[in-house]
Design a protein around this motif. Structure first.
Motif, short mmCIF file in Angstrom:
data_model
loop_
_atom_site.label_atom_id
_atom_site.label_comp_id
_atom_site.label_asym_id
_atom_site.label_seq_id
_atom_site.Cartn_x
_atom_site.Cartn_y
_atom_site.Cartn_z
N LYS A 92 -15.31 -31.22 -14.87
CA LYS A 92 -15.75 -31.58 -16.22
C LYS A 92 -14.55 -31.76 -17.14
N PRO A 93 -14.44 -32.90 -17.84
CA PRO A 93 -13.34 -33.06 -18.81
C PRO A 93 -13.39 -31.97 -19.88
N TYR A 94 -12.23 -31.58 -20.36
CA TYR A 94 -12.15 -30.49 -21.33
C TYR A 94 -12.84 -30.83 -22.63
N ARG A 95 -12.95 -32.13 -22.94
CA ARG A 95 -13.56 -32.49 -24.22
C ARG A 95 -15.05 -32.17 -24.26
N THR A 96 -15.65 -31.96 -23.07
CA THR A 96 -17.06 -31.62 -23.03
C THR A 96 -17.26 -30.20 -23.55
N PRO A 97 -18.09 -29.97 -24.57
CA PRO A 97 -18.26 -28.61 -25.10
C PRO A 97 -18.74 -27.65 -24.01
N ALA A 98 -18.06 -26.52 -23.91
CA ALA A 98 -18.41 -25.56 -22.86
C ALA A 98 -19.84 -25.06 -23.01
N SER A 99 -20.35 -25.06 -24.23
CA SER A 99 -21.68 -24.53 -24.46
C SER A 99 -22.77 -25.37 -23.80
N THR A 100 -22.46 -26.65 -23.51
CA THR A 100 -23.47 -27.51 -22.90
C THR A 100 -23.52 -27.32 -21.39
N ASN A 101 -22.47 -26.81 -20.82
CA ASN A 101 -22.42 -26.60 -19.38
C ASN A 101 -21.28 -25.64 -19.08
N PRO A 102 -21.56 -24.39 -18.85
CA PRO A 102 -20.48 -23.42 -18.68
C PRO A 102 -19.77 -23.52 -17.33
N ASP A 103 -20.25 -24.36 -16.44
CA ASP A 103 -19.64 -24.47 -15.12
C ASP A 103 -18.34 -25.26 -15.18
N THR A 115 -1.12 -38.12 0.20
CA THR A 115 -2.39 -38.82 -0.01
C THR A 115 -3.21 -38.28 -1.19
N GLU A 116 -2.71 -37.21 -1.84
CA GLU A 116 -3.40 -36.75 -3.05
C GLU A 116 -2.45 -35.89 -3.87
N THR A 117 -2.30 -36.23 -5.15
CA THR A 117 -1.43 -35.47 -6.04
C THR A 117 -1.78 -35.76 -7.48
N ALA A 118 -1.47 -34.82 -8.35
CA ALA A 118 -1.62 -34.99 -9.80
C ALA A 118 -0.95 -33.79 -10.46
N GLU A 119 -1.13 -33.68 -11.77
CA GLU A 119 -0.48 -32.62 -12.53
C GLU A 119 -0.91 -31.23 -12.05
N ALA A 120 -2.20 -31.00 -11.93
CA ALA A 120 -2.71 -29.72 -11.47
C ALA A 120 -4.04 -29.95 -10.78
N ALA A 121 -4.34 -29.10 -9.81
CA ALA A 121 -5.60 -29.20 -9.09
C ALA A 121 -6.77 -28.87 -10.01
N CYS A 122 -7.97 -29.17 -9.55
CA CYS A 122 -9.20 -28.91 -10.31
C CYS A 122 -9.26 -29.75 -11.57
N GLY A 123 -8.95 -31.02 -11.49
CA GLY A 123 -9.13 -31.95 -12.60
C GLY A 123 -7.99 -32.06 -13.57
N GLY A 124 -6.94 -31.22 -13.43
CA GLY A 124 -5.80 -31.28 -14.33
C GLY A 124 -5.98 -30.42 -15.56
N ASN A 125 -4.86 -30.11 -16.24
CA ASN A 125 -4.87 -29.38 -17.50
C ASN A 125 -5.16 -30.33 -18.66
N PRO A 126 -5.40 -29.82 -19.86
CA PRO A 126 -5.70 -30.71 -20.98
C PRO A 126 -4.61 -31.73 -21.26
#
Length: 523
Positions: A80-91, A340-351
Motif C-alpha cells: 500500500k502506498p504511504y499516501r493511503t490513510p492508515a485508518s482506511t486499511n491498517p494492513d 532480477t529485482e532491486t529497489a531502495e527497500a523491500a516491501c514497497g520502498g520507504n516514503p
C-alpha cells in the motif's frame, strides 16, 4: 524578480544561446547549478581524460530493465502506498485492480526506456494459476491463490511488443502444481509457454521460483527444503531443455542473506540450494534490497533519509554482489550475473523512494554494477507502490524515471574504467550511438561541498538537481522535467562546458558527454 525566477531565466538563456555559441553565458548558467561559493565549499579536483579511459567490459543492451509484479497483472493485494490513510486499511497491503497495460501514457514512457527486459514475477507469481482455456475460473483452483487469465497474459505480451521489451518470468511452484508425492509438475509451465508462442510472444528467460531462499513465504509446501528444491529445479531444467531450448534458465533468484537480512526457521541458504540443484543455470540471478522498508521493519525502518547518501548505504550494492558472485564462482563459474529485482527497500520502498533522494542510489547502483560486469538490473517496479519509476495512480514520472531516461539515452554498452576519485562517484561508458564518444556519470553525494572534474575537451552537461532532496520533482540543468500536455517527453537539452574544470554541485548528479573523445574502445 526573485532569485529562483532569475535562475530559471538564466538557464533558459544559456540553453537557447548554445546553438550560436555563448560560452560566457553558459558558464554563468553552470555556475548557478553548483551554487554560490558562500554556501558550497570546494573539494579536491579530479582530472580525467576521456580519450584514454580503458575498456572494462560490456553489458547487455537491455541492462537497465524493470519489473511488473504478477499481482499487477492479475489484480490483488500489493504494498500500500504511504499516501493511503492508515485508518482506511491498517494492513501492509491494499487491493488493486489489474494494471491497464494498454494505457497510452504507460506505453509511451516504457517505450522510451527500450530496449529492456520486462520481468513479470514476484512472490505472488509462485502461487498463480494460468488459465488453460479462454474461460478463466472465477476463483483459484486448490493449491493456488490467484488466477492469470489468458486475456491478462496476452496484455503482457502485447505490452512487451509495443515497448521494445523481452519477457522474463518465473513458474508457479505452490502445492497446486505438484503430484501426490509433492514433486513439481510442468503442466502449468507448459501451458504458459505454449500459449505465449501461439499468440506471437516469447519468454526469453525464466527463473524456476521467485526467491527460493524464502520458499515457505512464497507458497511452497510445508517443510520444503533444499533437497526438494534441487529435485524440482532439475525437473524444470529438463522441461526447458526439451521444449524451450532457446529460453535462458535463470537461478536461483535468492534474497535475504546480506543487507536486508532475513531469517526464519525455514530459510534456505543459497549455498544449499546450489549444492542440491547442481549445474543447469545459464545465468546466475539474485535480488538486492539495501533494507526493509518501514512497512515491514517499523518506523523509521532500517535506513533513514539522513543516511541515504552515505557510502555505507550505497556500497550495500557491492556487498551483496560480492556475496553472490562468490557463490556463482563456486557453483556456476563463468555464467553471467543478472540482478532480477532491486529497489531502495523491500516491501514497497520507504516514503522517500519516490523522491530525488533515491535517485543517487538508483544511478550509483547502475554505475557500480555495470563496472562490475553485471549484465541486467531490473528495478522493482515500473509503476507500483512507492518504489515505482512511475506513480501508480497518475503514471507521472518520478525522479528515478528521468534518471533512467538519461541513462538510456547517454550510457552505451561498453563500460570504461573511470578510476577512483575522492569526493565523487564517477563512472564512464562509451556514449550510446555516437562512435568514439564517451559519457561520464558524476554523482556528488556530499550535501555541502562542490566536486570538480577537470576535462581536457569540451563536454555537454546534463545535471539533475532538486530544490529539496525529498522532492518528487527534479530539474535538468535548472529546468523542471515534466511531460507536456500531450504526454510527450520534453527535450533533454544539454549545457556546453568548455575544456577545464567542471563543477558538480552538492547533492547533484551530472552526465557529461564528450563527443570528440575519440576513445579507441568506443569505435
Amino acid at each position: 524578480m526573485t532569485r529562483s525566477s532569475g535562475f530559471k531565466v538564466g538557464i533558459g538563456i544559456a540553453s537557447a544561446a548554445l546553438g550560436i555559441g555563448a560560452p560566457a553565458i553558459a558558464a554563468l548558467a553552470i555556475a548557478a547549478l553548483v551554487g554560490s561559493g558562500k554556501t558550497a565549499a570546494q573539494v579536491a579536483t579530479a582530472s580525467v581524460d576521456p580519450s584514454r579511459l580503458p575498456r572494462l567490459g560490456s553489458i547487455d543492451a537491455r541492462f537497465q530493465s524493470y519489473n511488473v509484479e504478477m499481482v499487477e497483472v492479475t489484480g490483488g493485494r500489493f504494498w500500500k502506498p504511504y499516501r493511503t490513510p492508515a485508518s482506511t486499511n491498517p494492513d501492509l497491503h491494499a487491493d488493486r485492480a489489474p494494471t491497464d497495460l494498454s494505457n497510452p501514457r504507460l506505453r509511451r514512457l516504457a517505450a522510451a526506456l527500450a530496449p529492456a527486459y520486462l520481468r513479470v514475477s514476484g512472490t505472488w507469481a509462485n502461487s498463480t494459476y494460468f488459465a488453460e482455456s479462454d474461460e478463466a475460473p472465477s476463483t483459484p483452483p486448490g493449491g493456488f491463490s490467484a488466477v492469470l487469465s489468458r486475456e491478462r497474459w496476452k496484455s503482457v505480451i502485447d505490452f512487451a511488443g509495443a515497448v521494445g521489451a523481452e519477457i522474463v518470468t518465473s513458474m508457479a511452484t505452490s502445492p497446486g502444481v505438484r503430484d501426490t508425492a509433492g514433486r513439481w509438475q510442468s503442466d502449468q509451465a507448459r501451458h504458459l509457454f505454449a500459449y505465449t508462442r501461439s499468440v506471437g510472444g516469447r519468454i526469453v528467460a525464466a527463473e524456476f521460483m521467485n526467491e527460493p531462499t524464502l520458499a515457505a513465504m512464497g507458497g511452497a509446501p510445508q517443510g520444503y527444503d533444499a533437497a526438494a528444491y534441487g529435485r524440482d529445479f532439475n525437473a524444470f531444467v529438463a522441461f526447458i531443455r526439451a521444449t524451450e531450448p532457446d529460453a535462458i534458465v535463470l537461478g536461483p533468484g535468492s534474497i535475504g542473506e546480506t543487507t536486508a537480512r532475513l531469517s526464519s526457521s525455514d530459510f534456505i541458504s543459497t549455498r544449499d540450494l546450489l549444492a542440491a540443484s547442481g549445474p543447469g543455470i545459464d545465468a546466475f540471478s539474485y535480488h538486492h534490497y539495501g533494507a526493509l522498508s518501514q512497512r515491514c521493519s517499523g518506523n523509521p525502518g532500517q535506513i533513514t533519509p539522513e543516511a541515504a547518501l552515505s557510502e555505507a548505504w550505497l556500497a550495500s550494492t557491492d556487498r551483496t554482489l560480492a556475496y553472490y558472485r562468490s557463490l556463482r564462482d563456486e557453483f556456476a563459474p563463468g555464467k553471467p550475473i543478472w540482478l532480477t529485482e532491486t529497489a531502495e527497500a523491500a516491501c514497497g520502498g520507504n516514503p522517500w523512494a519516490s523522491t530525488f533522494l533515491d535517485t543517487f542510489r538508483y544511478l550509483d547502483q547502475l554505475g557500480r554494477l555495470a563496472r562490475a560486469g553485471v549484465q541486467m538490473v531490473a528495478h522493482n517496479t515500473l509503476a507500483a507502490s512507492d518504489y515505482g519509476l512511475l506513480d501508480e495512480t497518475t503514471l507521472r514520472p518520478r525522479p528515478n524515471y528521468w534518471a533512467a531516461l538519461l541513462w538510456r539515452r547517454l550510457m552505451g554498452t561498453i563500460v570504461l574504467d573511470a578510476g577512483v576519485h575522492n569526493g565523487m562517484h564517477l563512472y564512464a561508458h562509451c556514449r550510446r550511438g555516437v562512435r568514439g564518444a564517451v559519457t561520464l556519470l558524476a554523482v556528488n553525494t556530499d550535501r555541502t561541498n562542490v566536486a570538480t572534474l577537470r576535462l581536457p575537451a569540451t563536454s555537454e552537461r546534463y545535471t539533475l538537481s532538486a530544490d529539496e532532496l525529498q522532492s518528487a520533482d527534479v530539474k535538468l540543468n535548472g529546468t523542471a522535467l515534466e511531460l507536456d500536455p500531450n504526454d510527450d517527453l520534453p527535450r533533454l537539452a544539454a549545457l556546453r562546458s568548455p575544456p577545464g574544470p567542471v563543477e558538480i554541485g552538492p547533492a547533484t548528479i551530472t552526465f557529461l558527454t564528450v563527443a570528440d573523445a575519440e576513445n579507441p574502445a568506443c569505435d
